[in-house]
Design a protein around this motif. Structure first.
Motif, PDB file in Angstrom:
ATOM      1  N   LEU A 206       0.820  -1.204  -0.071  1.00  0.00           N
ATOM      2  CA  LEU A 206       0.059  -0.119  -0.224  1.00  0.00           C
ATOM      3  C   LEU A 206       0.967   1.258  -0.007  1.00  0.00           C
ATOM      4  O   LEU A 206       0.687   2.369  -0.645  1.00  0.00           O
ATOM      5  CB  LEU A 206      -0.935  -0.024   1.155  1.00  0.00           C
ATOM      6  CG  LEU A 206      -2.254  -0.817   1.102  1.00  0.00           C
ATOM      7  CD1 LEU A 206      -2.806  -1.049   2.513  1.00  0.00           C
ATOM      8  CD2 LEU A 206      -3.169  -0.461   0.026  1.00  0.00           C
ATOM      9  N   GLU A 207       2.057   1.221   0.677  1.00  0.00           N
ATOM     10  CA  GLU A 207       2.879   2.396   0.842  1.00  0.00           C
ATOM     11  C   GLU A 207       3.350   2.514  -0.641  1.00  0.00           C
ATOM     12  O   GLU A 207       3.710   3.764  -1.337  1.00  0.00           O
ATOM     13  CB  GLU A 207       4.036   2.091   1.647  1.00  0.00           C
ATOM     14  CG  GLU A 207       3.345   2.366   3.313  1.00  0.00           C
ATOM     15  CD  GLU A 207       2.971   3.632   3.530  1.00  0.00           C
ATOM     16  OE1 GLU A 207       3.658   4.675   3.341  1.00  0.00           O
ATOM     17  OE2 GLU A 207       1.744   3.820   3.880  1.00  0.00           O
ATOM     18  N   LYS A 208       3.896   1.619  -1.312  1.00  0.00           N
ATOM     19  CA  LYS A 208       4.499   1.662  -2.651  1.00  0.00           C
ATOM     20  C   LYS A 208       3.408   2.182  -3.660  1.00  0.00           C
ATOM     21  O   LYS A 208       3.593   2.696  -4.714  1.00  0.00           O
ATOM     22  CB  LYS A 208       4.975   0.393  -3.093  1.00  0.00           C
ATOM     23  CG  LYS A 208       6.222   0.112  -2.377  1.00  0.00           C
ATOM     24  CD  LYS A 208       7.009  -1.105  -2.788  1.00  0.00           C
ATOM     25  CE  LYS A 208       8.131  -1.417  -2.311  1.00  0.00           C
ATOM     26  NZ  LYS A 208       9.160  -2.532  -2.554  1.00  0.00           N
ATOM     27  N   LEU A 209       2.014   1.558  -3.451  1.00  0.00           N
ATOM     28  CA  LEU A 209       0.867   2.108  -4.357  1.00  0.00           C
ATOM     29  C   LEU A 209       0.970   3.601  -4.263  1.00  0.00           C
ATOM     30  O   LEU A 209       0.489   4.151  -5.336  1.00  0.00           O
ATOM     31  CB  LEU A 209      -0.104   1.478  -3.916  1.00  0.00           C
ATOM     32  CG  LEU A 209      -1.541   1.536  -4.983  1.00  0.00           C
ATOM     33  CD1 LEU A 209      -0.801   0.886  -6.083  1.00  0.00           C
ATOM     34  CD2 LEU A 209      -2.717   0.837  -4.194  1.00  0.00           C
ATOM     35  N   ARG A 210       1.196   4.260  -3.042  1.00  0.00           N
ATOM     36  CA  ARG A 210       0.950   5.535  -2.979  1.00  0.00           C
ATOM     37  C   ARG A 210       1.728   6.461  -3.791  1.00  0.00           C
ATOM     38  O   ARG A 210       1.651   7.781  -4.259  1.00  0.00           O
ATOM     39  CB  ARG A 210       1.004   6.182  -1.647  1.00  0.00           C
ATOM     40  CG  ARG A 210       0.089   5.487  -0.420  1.00  0.00           C
ATOM     41  CD  ARG A 210       0.098   5.945   0.731  1.00  0.00           C
ATOM     42  NE  ARG A 210      -0.537   5.038   1.821  1.00  0.00           N
ATOM     43  CZ  ARG A 210      -1.741   5.327   1.878  1.00  0.00           C
ATOM     44  NH1 ARG A 210      -2.338   6.116   1.209  1.00  0.00           N
ATOM     45  NH2 ARG A 210      -2.406   4.423   2.879  1.00  0.00           N
ATOM     46  N   GLU A 211       2.770   5.729  -4.515  1.00  0.00           N
ATOM     47  CA  GLU A 211       3.893   6.592  -5.356  1.00  0.00           C
ATOM     48  C   GLU A 211       3.751   5.902  -6.945  1.00  0.00           C
ATOM     49  O   GLU A 211       4.319   6.415  -7.618  1.00  0.00           O
ATOM     50  CB  GLU A 211       5.389   6.126  -5.013  1.00  0.00           C
ATOM     51  CG  GLU A 211       5.614   6.600  -3.611  1.00  0.00           C
ATOM     52  CD  GLU A 211       5.513   8.209  -3.408  1.00  0.00           C
ATOM     53  OE1 GLU A 211       5.852   8.844  -4.154  1.00  0.00           O
ATOM     54  OE2 GLU A 211       4.766   8.508  -2.457  1.00  0.00           O
ATOM     55  N   ALA A 212       2.698   5.349  -7.084  1.00  0.00           N
ATOM     56  CA  ALA A 212       2.431   4.462  -8.281  1.00  0.00           C
ATOM     57  C   ALA A 212       1.721   5.436  -9.452  1.00  0.00           C
ATOM     58  O   ALA A 212       0.632   6.200  -8.960  1.00  0.00           O
ATOM     59  CB  ALA A 212       1.790   3.133  -8.147  1.00  0.00           C
ATOM     60  N   ARG A 213       1.836   5.144 -10.383  1.00  0.00           N
ATOM     61  CA  ARG A 213       0.997   5.650 -11.673  1.00  0.00           C
ATOM     62  C   ARG A 213       0.075   4.652 -12.135  1.00  0.00           C
ATOM     63  O   ARG A 213       0.892   3.808 -12.698  1.00  0.00           O
ATOM     64  CB  ARG A 213       1.871   6.618 -12.593  1.00  0.00           C
ATOM     65  CG  ARG A 213       1.036   7.068 -13.749  1.00  0.00           C
ATOM     66  CD  ARG A 213       1.901   7.903 -14.665  1.00  0.00           C
ATOM     67  NE  ARG A 213       1.138   8.355 -15.893  1.00  0.00           N
ATOM     68  CZ  ARG A 213       1.101   7.825 -17.017  1.00  0.00           C
ATOM     69  NH1 ARG A 213       1.857   6.767 -17.411  1.00  0.00           N
ATOM     70  NH2 ARG A 213       0.330   8.211 -18.259  1.00  0.00           N
ATOM     71  N   VAL A 214      -1.126   4.876 -12.372  1.00  0.00           N
ATOM     72  CA  VAL A 214      -2.063   3.853 -12.691  1.00  0.00           C
ATOM     73  C   VAL A 214      -2.796   4.187 -13.884  1.00  0.00           C
ATOM     74  O   VAL A 214      -3.121   5.291 -13.971  1.00  0.00           O
ATOM     75  CB  VAL A 214      -3.158   3.496 -11.745  1.00  0.00           C
ATOM     76  CG1 VAL A 214      -4.010   2.627 -12.251  1.00  0.00           C
ATOM     77  CG2 VAL A 214      -2.388   2.870 -10.531  1.00  0.00           C
ATOM     78  N   LEU A 215      -2.705   3.371 -15.004  1.00  0.00           N
ATOM     79  CA  LEU A 215      -3.538   3.724 -16.189  1.00  0.00           C
ATOM     80  C   LEU A 215      -4.958   2.715 -15.917  1.00  0.00           C
ATOM     81  O   LEU A 215      -4.679   1.542 -15.977  1.00  0.00           O
ATOM     82  CB  LEU A 215      -2.826   3.350 -17.512  1.00  0.00           C
ATOM     83  CG  LEU A 215      -3.533   3.256 -18.601  1.00  0.00           C
ATOM     84  CD1 LEU A 215      -4.020   4.682 -19.112  1.00  0.00           C
ATOM     85  CD2 LEU A 215      -2.824   2.676 -19.862  1.00  0.00           C
TER      86      LEU A 215
END
Length: 250
Positions: free
Chosen positions: A18-27
């Motif tokens: 979840l912490e890494k997801l906060r830095e992710a760019r999602v299409l």
């Protein structure tokens, strides 16, 4: 008697994901029964989101998608972008009111995760063939009538979407893409209730955290469930040597 309440420790794989997801760019491709709920669930969990859908909100969409009567006739991508901006002002949002095939390849290559809630096999095939060579994880969500749900997590150098296809899928693909000039992909109207789309979206978000956490899976897998029965099954997906997609050598 006082009950103990457990909390999620930051050291767990789920929390790390979840912490890494906060830095992710999602299409996110497809903003219907699944995608409209998925976008809202991701609003406070990701750094940036690209929204893709060519459709407008129709009256029947209000019944099982995250839209209201005031949105009828408007672009799904534009409506979703405005709502995300209201609830998550810091979220970086780009939206495309266009067909999947018109989206430049760079938009895919710059993403960390590709998520889709499409309503046709043709659209799924197009997206899979764009994403697979880029070595990006692709999470596909689907619903059935009325409470069946499915999430396919398709990973680089593992089984692709078409590895599980047989004659039935290719016959359906031929129906969606009739052999006539100017024909476009048309899938059947989704009759699944809103709860099915929202539940599928939640499963997809959880898989995002799983892929970004400690010891992520290396092989594609599929989650199949039925909300009425309260049953969910996970199945590993294997590459098919007779797959219609030409897999490069690992």
């Amino acid at each position: 008697m006082q009950s103990a309440v457990s909390t999620l420790s930051i050291s767990t794989p789920e929390a790390e994901g979840l912490e890494k997801l906060r830095e992710a760019r999602v299409l996110l491709v497809g903003l219907g029964n699944i995608g409209s709920f998925l976008a809202m669930q991701l609003a406070h969990l990701v750094r940036a989101i690209d929204l893709v859908d060519r459709d407008i909100v129709e009256s029947h969409n209000v019944e099982n998608q995250f839209y209201g009567p005031e949105h009828i006739g408007q672009s799904k991508a534009a409506v979703t972008a405005r709502r995300l901006a209201e609830i998550a002002p810091d979220l970086k949002i780009v939206h495309h009111n266009s067909a999947l095939e018109d989206l430049p390849l760079g938009h895919f290559a710059d993403a960390d995760l590709i998520l889709a809630g499409l309503d046709s096999l043709g659209g799924r095939q197009q997206l899979s063939e764009k994403v697979y060579p880029l070595n990006l994880p692709y999470i596909d969500g689907a619903v059935g009538d009325p409470f069946d749900i499915r999430v396919q997590v398709l990973l680089p150098n593992s089984a692709c979407l078409q590895c599980s296809w047989g004659p039935a899928q290719y016959r359906e693909l031929a129906t969606e893409y009739p052999c006539r000039p100017g024909a476009v992909a048309e899938g059947p109207r989704t009759n699944a209730p809103a709860c099915a789309g929202a539940a599928t979206a939640s499963l997809m978000v959880a898989q995002c955290a799983k892929l970004l956490g400690q010891n992520p899976p290396q092989e594609s897998y599929e989650i199949i469930g039925n909300l009425m029965a309260g049953r969910v099954t996970t199945v590993r997906r294997s590459r098919n040597q007779r797959c219609g997609y030409p897999h490069p050598e690992p």
